[in-house]
Design an enzyme around this catalytic site. Sequence first.
Site, PDB file in Angstrom:
ATOM      1  N   GLU A 201       0.840  -1.208   0.000  1.00 17.34           N
ATOM      2  CA  GLU A 201       0.000   0.000   0.000  1.00 17.34           C
ATOM      3  C   GLU A 201       0.872   1.254   0.000  1.00 17.34           C
ATOM      4  O   GLU A 201       0.648   2.179   0.781  1.00 17.34           O
ATOM      5  CB  GLU A 201      -0.927  -0.009   1.224  1.00 17.34           C
ATOM      6  N   GLU A 279      -6.555  -7.363  -0.693  1.00 10.93           N
ATOM      7  CA  GLU A 279      -7.114  -7.342   0.667  1.00 10.93           C
ATOM      8  C   GLU A 279      -8.588  -6.998   0.566  1.00 10.93           C
ATOM      9  O   GLU A 279      -8.956  -5.835   0.427  1.00 10.93           O
ATOM     10  CB  GLU A 279      -6.387  -6.300   1.547  1.00 10.93           C
TER      11      GLU A 279
END
Length: 666
Positions: A201, A279
């Site tokens: 991320e 995710e």
Amino acid sequence: MVSIRVFLFISALLTINVMGQDPPTLYQYYTEGGISSGLETLTTRQFTLNGKPITLYSGSIHYYRVVPEYWRDRLRRMRSAGLNAIETYVPWNLHEPEIGTFDFGDGGNDFSPLLNITQFLKIAQEEDLFVILRPGPYICTEWDFGGLPSWLLRYPGIKVRTSDPIFTGHVKQFFDQLLAQVVDYQFTRGGSIIAVQIENEYGSFGAANIQTSYLEFIRDTYVEDGISELLFTCDSAVSSGTTGALPGYLMMANFNNNPAEQFDKLLELQPDKPLMSMEFWVGWFDHWWSTHDTGLTTDRLTTNLGIIFSYNASVNFYMFHGGTTFGFLNGANSKGSFPFYEADTSSYDYDAPLSEAGDYTTKFDIIKDMVAQDNQVSTLIPNPPLINAKIAYPTVAITEFLSFEQIIQQIPADLITQIDTVTNMEALEINRGSGQSYGLIVYRKQIDIPPNAELQITGRIRDVAMVLVDGVQKTKRPEGALLLETFGYWTQENPNFTIIDPPAGTNTLDIVVENWARVNFGSPSDFEQKKGLFEGPVSVDGQVLSNLTAIPLEFKSKWVKSLTGWQPVEGAGQLQGPLMVRAKFQIQGTPTDTFLDMSAWSKGCIFVNGFNIGRFFLQGPQVTSYIPAPLLKEGENEIIVFEHYIPGTQIVFTAVPNLGRKKITN
Ligand SMILES: *[C@@H]1O[C@H](CO)[C@@H](O)[C@H](O)[C@H]1NC(C)=O
Ligand SMILES: *[C@@H]1O[C@H](CO)[C@@H](O)[C@H](O)[C@H]1NC(C)=O
Ligand SMILES: *[C@@H]1O[C@H](CO)[C@@H](O)[C@H](O)[C@H]1NC(C)=O
Ligand SMILES: *[C@@H]1O[C@H](CO)[C@@H](O)[C@H](O)[C@H]1NC(C)=O
């Protein structure tokens, strides 16, 4: 009789043959005829593995959050839901606890038993699952400092998650060690790893801070060290776009809601690539001082997974089994408004399909059914293993304790240092130049304290301070509201504390500062968190304290087990923290999973036969602490609690977890 049995046996075999043979295992199906290629993105909308189409149904499980005796059990449960892959991060801070000292299972550290990553990769393959590996080096995951080792903070001005040569130099040293361990476990070499993530991320680090050269450095290190499986990045596609991605490498999306928006964005950014949610947050985590957040409702889960499948996308359920953040390894979030900082609980149940203790939940059933519907490839799926029993062992009384001073007296001399002024724990010249990583730090000074003296701490307290005079706790147990606006908390609302009635003469003043967790998510300023006191001087009635003694309370397992001088408890209910208390109990036969109910305690951590199972705090939401059976043993067992304020009088077991009052979600 015999012939009838033989006949029945043969007819049973015939039935199997007539009804069709067992489908192949996942590995049989995808490696049949030899392995010539790994996971690829050649076709739109679907991956291929060894040339055959594959939709990934993956689930997150972190080997370092599950005792190794349960790795196989949890992986089999995941496979029984129809998953064909699992995902794990790699925690750098556990694998390199001191600079240049690596631990992959044999380091003799508290966590060593949970760190044999090759063993985990091997078991995943034996349980017929592929592996997606996310080595970071930054891993977020509600884990102290996002997995970065605390000793990085010893370098003044270090810029983590950038091309800062001090940072990348250490990443390289670690990756060379780590990748040497896992390289032979890649799919194209006959192992389980089918994909490896670059950073984590990185788009969330803020566009202004992104350095593509840093992502290229990670990519180059992977390649140099022999990683040849598919590489990818992940972020919220909607909010980050290509920020944090590496041109030419597959982007994946992270989200809990709005899958269509996320996938439409990915299709816009990389129209000819398969879609995957790296995710898909099926639950959520908890902060202390908050309510229990279960994340997506089962209705939402069903709806959103339906949308994911309507895009023919692959998915990784985060978490499929969260487990426990043992020890002091929990992370924290920072926020722009009061209270600015929120530490995560030790339970990482996450309201995941498999609970913290490995039990099946409604989310498990939903996912199992929907994956079975979506999956076009028939492979052999095991039956769900039986539920592990839970037991409430009989309540045991606290029989022994160690006073705070008795604890301090047993800290090894080589850990105790004199410091000119208050210093963060990471900067201490201990642990072979790596400082103190976790636990509490005591700043001690011998001083004549006048009555009603005003103690003042200038600058930040990281994170919670207790004040003791001659071993007596002067700060209050944190109950009720508005506490964070009083002295002793990171909010810094009130830097002053009045010491009423100190004994006459020279006093021992202890400021005990607890590291409650380093922030694991945010912008660069969130990654500059040192722990203890370090920003400004400490004074008593305006007189600045110098030449202090710094005493680390690291609570390492070997030290906890070595403690002596336990005193019998007389008059339960008279004990005052900070202190350690001990209770022993017998287990007949094989131990069973259990939970501790800590509702009668205040704040601290728990050691089961020396292993730190995590923190407790009366403000919740978490009330119970999970004890996996492998931490217990037949015969005598020992529970030690370090309590900051007021201890309970007994150890209470329960068979039912209580993660606290639920947050209202819809
Ligand atoms: C880790 O597991 C591997 C694979 O099972 C084994 O060969 C190795 O000895 C283990 N390492 C340690 C340190 O236990
Ligand atoms: C999904 O795959 C099916 C079967 O291959 C195909 O008919 C359908 O058009 C695909 N849907 C999308 C959105 O690509
Ligand atoms: C804190 O104490 C110092 C003296 O030690 C005093 O000057 C200051 O006014 C006090 N601050 C508050 C907010 O009470
Ligand atoms: C600093 O404190 C230590 C421990 O109290 C003491 O032994 C030492 O003499 C002090 N040094 C100075 C320079 O005051």
